[in-house]
Design an enzyme around this catalytic site. Structure first.
Site, PDB file in Angstrom:
ATOM      1  N   ASP A  94      41.887  52.044  42.840  1.00 42.31           N
ATOM      2  CA  ASP A  94      42.196  50.841  43.603  1.00 42.31           C
ATOM      3  C   ASP A  94      43.544  51.051  44.293  1.00 42.31           C
ATOM      4  O   ASP A  94      44.580  51.122  43.625  1.00 42.31           O
ATOM      5  CB  ASP A  94      42.280  49.618  42.688  1.00 42.31           C
ATOM      6  CG  ASP A  94      40.929  49.193  42.117  1.00 42.31           C
ATOM      7  OD1 ASP A  94      39.986  50.022  42.144  1.00 42.31           O
ATOM      8  OD2 ASP A  94      40.820  48.055  41.646  1.00 42.31           O
ATOM      9  N   LYS A 156      39.065  44.844  48.346  1.00 38.96           N
ATOM     10  CA  LYS A 156      39.518  44.039  47.201  1.00 38.96           C
ATOM     11  C   LYS A 156      40.547  43.026  47.673  1.00 38.96           C
ATOM     12  O   LYS A 156      41.436  43.343  48.467  1.00 38.96           O
ATOM     13  CB  LYS A 156      40.105  44.972  46.137  1.00 38.96           C
ATOM     14  CG  LYS A 156      40.677  44.283  44.908  1.00 38.96           C
ATOM     15  CD  LYS A 156      41.193  45.320  43.923  1.00 38.96           C
ATOM     16  CE  LYS A 156      41.961  44.693  42.779  1.00 38.96           C
ATOM     17  NZ  LYS A 156      42.510  45.711  41.847  1.00 38.96           N
ATOM     18  N   LYS A 185      35.486  43.184  45.925  1.00 35.73           N
ATOM     19  CA  LYS A 185      36.056  42.920  44.602  1.00 35.73           C
ATOM     20  C   LYS A 185      37.026  41.756  44.699  1.00 35.73           C
ATOM     21  O   LYS A 185      37.970  41.777  45.487  1.00 35.73           O
ATOM     22  CB  LYS A 185      36.777  44.157  44.055  1.00 35.73           C
ATOM     23  CG  LYS A 185      37.437  43.911  42.687  1.00 35.73           C
ATOM     24  CD  LYS A 185      38.062  45.183  42.121  1.00 35.73           C
ATOM     25  CE  LYS A 185      38.828  44.898  40.837  1.00 35.73           C
ATOM     26  NZ  LYS A 185      39.428  46.126  40.252  1.00 35.73           N
TER      27      LYS A 185
END
Length: 222
Positions: A94, A156, A185
């Site tokens: 991430d 995300k 996400k």
């Protein structure tokens, strides 16, 4: 025994612990909870990736963060972080974008950075954190296009370390604007089971949270 609804919810959770004061004992407990509840992954600081990967023996994917939490590391540093994390056993990365570039309208630089980090992931999953609470609606839409064109696997919402986390409005917008093959996400501030399920209904595929496992655990021990 967990309900089917709870099992499905847990399968979308990146069971997360990223506080700076985190210890190995806390990470080990997180890993054990993730295995016990069959979460999608554990999301942990880079310094624990190798040890956690060896401890888990492939039972649950290890996810880690790079350029975290502010995103202003150089691209070369982010690429090194990603490559090292993968070598240490990370299955998912991430990364935080360079928000200064976005504010300057340099989406070309950010697209190139995401491409380079994706290459450094050596085929592992890359999730791109755009920190929605700091962006305008137009910037969020442009980042959806940038992330899609750069070939990332996920977009995300948040680090959970800025001024706000995931919102229903943002998740719905990202799902609408990002390419169909790019997953969403939601992360940051997901505090109830009802909110978690709502994020999934709106199009999120993963939930970054430290609370959901505990909430389900508490529900099943009442």
């Amino acid at each position: 025994m967990l309900s089917k609804e709870d099992q499905i919810l847990l399968s979308h959770v990146d069971h997360t612990l990223l506080k700076p004061e985190t210890s190995w004992e806390q990470i080990k407990k997180l890993c054990e909870e993730a295995v016990s509840f069959s979460t999608a992954s554990v999301c942990i600081p880079p310094s624990f990736v190798k040890r956690a990967s060896e401890y888990l023996h492939g039972k649950i994917p290890v996810c880690t963060v790079i350029g975290f939490p502010n995103g202003y590391h150089t691209t070369s540093v982010k690429c090194f972080e990603a490559s090292e994390a993968v070598q240490n056993g990370a299955e998912e990365i991430d990364m935080v974008v360079n928000l200064g570039w976005i504010k300057e309208g340099r989406f070309d630089l950010e697209e190139e950075e995401i491409r380079r980090v994706k290459e450094a992931c050596h085929g592992k999953i890359l999730k791109v954190i755009i920190e929605t609470c700091l962006l305008t609606r137009e910037e969020k839409i442009k980042m959806c296009k940038t992330v899609s064109m750069a070939g990332a696997d996920f977009i995300k919402t948040s680090t959970g370390f800025s001024s706000g986390g995931a919102t229903f409005e943002d998740v719905a917008l990202l799902r609408k604007e990002v390419a169909p093959e790019v997953r969403v996400k939601a992360a940051g501030g997901i505090s109830t089971l009802e909110d978690a399920r709502r994020f999934l209904e709106l199009g999120a595929d993963r939930l970054g949270t430290s609370r959901i496992v505990r909430l389900i655990q508490d529900k099943n021990t009442d």
